[in-house]
Design a protein around this motif. Structure first.
Motif, PDB file in Angstrom:
ATOM      1  N   HIS A 219       0.813  -1.217   0.000  1.00  0.00           N
ATOM      2  CA  HIS A 219       0.000   0.000   0.000  1.00  0.00           C
ATOM      3  C   HIS A 219       0.850   1.273   0.000  1.00  0.00           C
ATOM      4  N   LYS A 220       2.157   1.135   0.223  1.00  0.00           N
ATOM      5  CA  LYS A 220       3.037   2.307   0.161  1.00  0.00           C
ATOM      6  C   LYS A 220       3.267   2.755  -1.283  1.00  0.00           C
ATOM      7  N   ASN A 221       2.909   1.892  -2.254  1.00  0.00           N
ATOM      8  CA  ASN A 221       2.780   2.323  -3.651  1.00  0.00           C
ATOM      9  C   ASN A 221       4.104   2.753  -4.290  1.00  0.00           C
ATOM     10  N   HIS A 222       5.166   1.988  -4.006  1.00  0.00           N
ATOM     11  CA  HIS A 222       6.459   2.304  -4.615  1.00  0.00           C
ATOM     12  C   HIS A 222       6.408   2.236  -6.138  1.00  0.00           C
ATOM     13  N   ILE A 223       5.554   1.366  -6.649  1.00  0.00           N
ATOM     14  CA  ILE A 223       5.549   1.102  -8.091  1.00  0.00           C
ATOM     15  C   ILE A 223       5.255   2.346  -8.907  1.00  0.00           C
ATOM     16  N   ILE A 224       4.424   3.246  -8.391  1.00  0.00           N
ATOM     17  CA  ILE A 224       4.110   4.439  -9.173  1.00  0.00           C
ATOM     18  C   ILE A 224       5.336   5.334  -9.322  1.00  0.00           C
ATOM     19  N   VAL A 225       6.216   5.322  -8.352  1.00  0.00           N
ATOM     20  CA  VAL A 225       7.459   6.093  -8.452  1.00  0.00           C
ATOM     21  C   VAL A 225       8.355   5.486  -9.525  1.00  0.00           C
ATOM     22  N   LEU A 226       8.438   4.158  -9.552  1.00  0.00           N
ATOM     23  CA  LEU A 226       9.256   3.491 -10.567  1.00  0.00           C
ATOM     24  C   LEU A 226       8.719   3.771 -11.967  1.00  0.00           C
TER      25      LEU A 226
END
Length: 382
Positions: A219-226
């Protein structure tokens, strides 16, 4: 002199939920700022006595440490064995009391006790928005423990008005007494840490960078940063670098960090994305302070400690447009839809193209409010 109120706090040092650990540490440091006659006597309760060391460093003046579920002595083991032979049952466990006036703990933690007054803490209702991230057993357990608190005799603390709003939405007929106390964060001194030496230590390029400090939970949603970094690399002439810190394991989704690493590898982002793991708190704060901006992309938060860290150091934060983030930052954040990488790209490029002035949060005035408002709640209960 009035009797000093005794507050029991159920605590453990847990790197898997470091936000919860920091919450209690920050509370104790804020209580230490109160006038002596208003400071409570704290009874720290833990199953892990090694956890006490992380609190002892604060030198809080009125404090006692008690180990829960302490291993019985050889004599008590023998006595218990004899009791089982004669009466076919164990000796009843001694209930926790220690003169505690109010016991403070999360709803999910239940300990045998004879303490009449409790202050229960519900940090958030993540399960309401992201139920797929929890097991069915845990969802049922969490719902059960919450429902047990709906009578007028119970007291519940929330860290944000957003969480209180969720509670009222889920339990519109609840009679429990509810309180909101925003937490503040205290920082160890990190002024003596050299950012250039840190770059060398962690083998980072000497280029401007964004910093994103979060546990590697889905849920920390690192993927959107990548995804944003991938597009910036493809469409802009920037030597972009994003540095992540945080424990690289999610017990709810053990392959999550592997998936993150695979994305980096597949899209050749190894020079742009750096993972530091769980690092020293002072080093983490130094990285945050010297970044272009902190990125907090989370899909859900109760009251974000990352945002509070940014406020405490007057640092810019690019942050998902959650209601709770708006509650924390008002107009002093750079918001984006957490499911829209193009909005995140626009904010990141803005920082890459411009010299952005640091915000001023006047955070020192907030540090004492955590403990002060917490004690207002305790006084109302007691």
């Amino acid at each position: 002199m009035a009797k000093r109120i005794k507050i029991g706090i159920v605590y453990s040092y847990d790197e898997n939920w470091i936000g919860g650990t920091y919450y209690y540490q920050n509370l104790i440091q804020s209580l230490k700022l109160l006038a002596d006659n208003r400071k409570p006597h704290l009874i720290i309760l833990s199953n892990d006595p090694s956890s006490f060391e992380s609190i002892q460093a604060f030198n809080y003046p009125f404090i006692t440490y008690r180990e829960l579920n302490k291993t019985p002595s050889f004599f008590k083991k023998c006595l218990n064995k004899l009791f089982r032979i004669i009466f076919r049952k164990n000796i009843a466990k001694k209930k926790v009391n220690y003169g505690i006036d109010v016991l403070f703990h999360p709803t999910e933690i239940q300990i045998p006790n004879s303490i009449e007054k409790h202050l229960y803490w519900i940090p958030d209702f993540q399960e309401l928005y992201l139920p797929h991230l929890f097991s069915e057993d845990y969802l049922n357990f969490r719902k059960k423990t919450q429902k047990e608190l709906l009578s007028k005799d119970n007291n519940i603390l929330f860290s944000s008005n957003d969480a209180l709003h969720d509670f009222k939405k889920i339990y519109p007929n609840a009679k429990s007494k509810t309180y909101v106390v925003n937490f503040s964060v205290f920082h160890p001194n990190y002024s003596n840490i050299d950012i250039e030496k840190l770059r060398i230590k962690y083998k980072l390029d000497a280029v401007p960078y964004f910093f994103s400090p979060n546990q590697f939970w889905k849920h920390k949603n690192h993927i959107i940063v990548l995804k944003a970094v991938k597009k910036i690399k493809e469409n802009y002439n920037y030597n972009i670098q994003v540095v992540f810190s945080g424990k690289e394991y999610d017990h709810r989704n053990p392959v999550y960090f592997d998936d993150i690493q695979q994305f980096v590898k597949e899209h050749n982002l190894q020079d742009n994305i750096k993972f530091l793991g769980f690092i020293d708190r002072g080093e983490q704060l130094c990285f945050m302070s010297n970044s272009l901006a902190i990125i907090q992309p989370s899909l859900f938060e109760g009251w974000s400690s990352v945002v509070e860290d940014a406020k405490a150091m007057n640092q810019n934060v690019i942050v998902s447009s959650l209601n709770v983030h708006k509650e924390q930052l008002h107009s002093q954040g750079y918001f984006f839809d957490p499911e829209n990488e193009d909005q995140l790209i626009n904010q990141m490029v803005y920082f890459l193209q411009n010299s952005i002035k640091k915000p001023e949060f006047n955070y020192n005035s907030q540090l004492h409010l955590f403990g002060q408002k917490f004690m207002d709640v305790i006084s109302a209960i007691n």
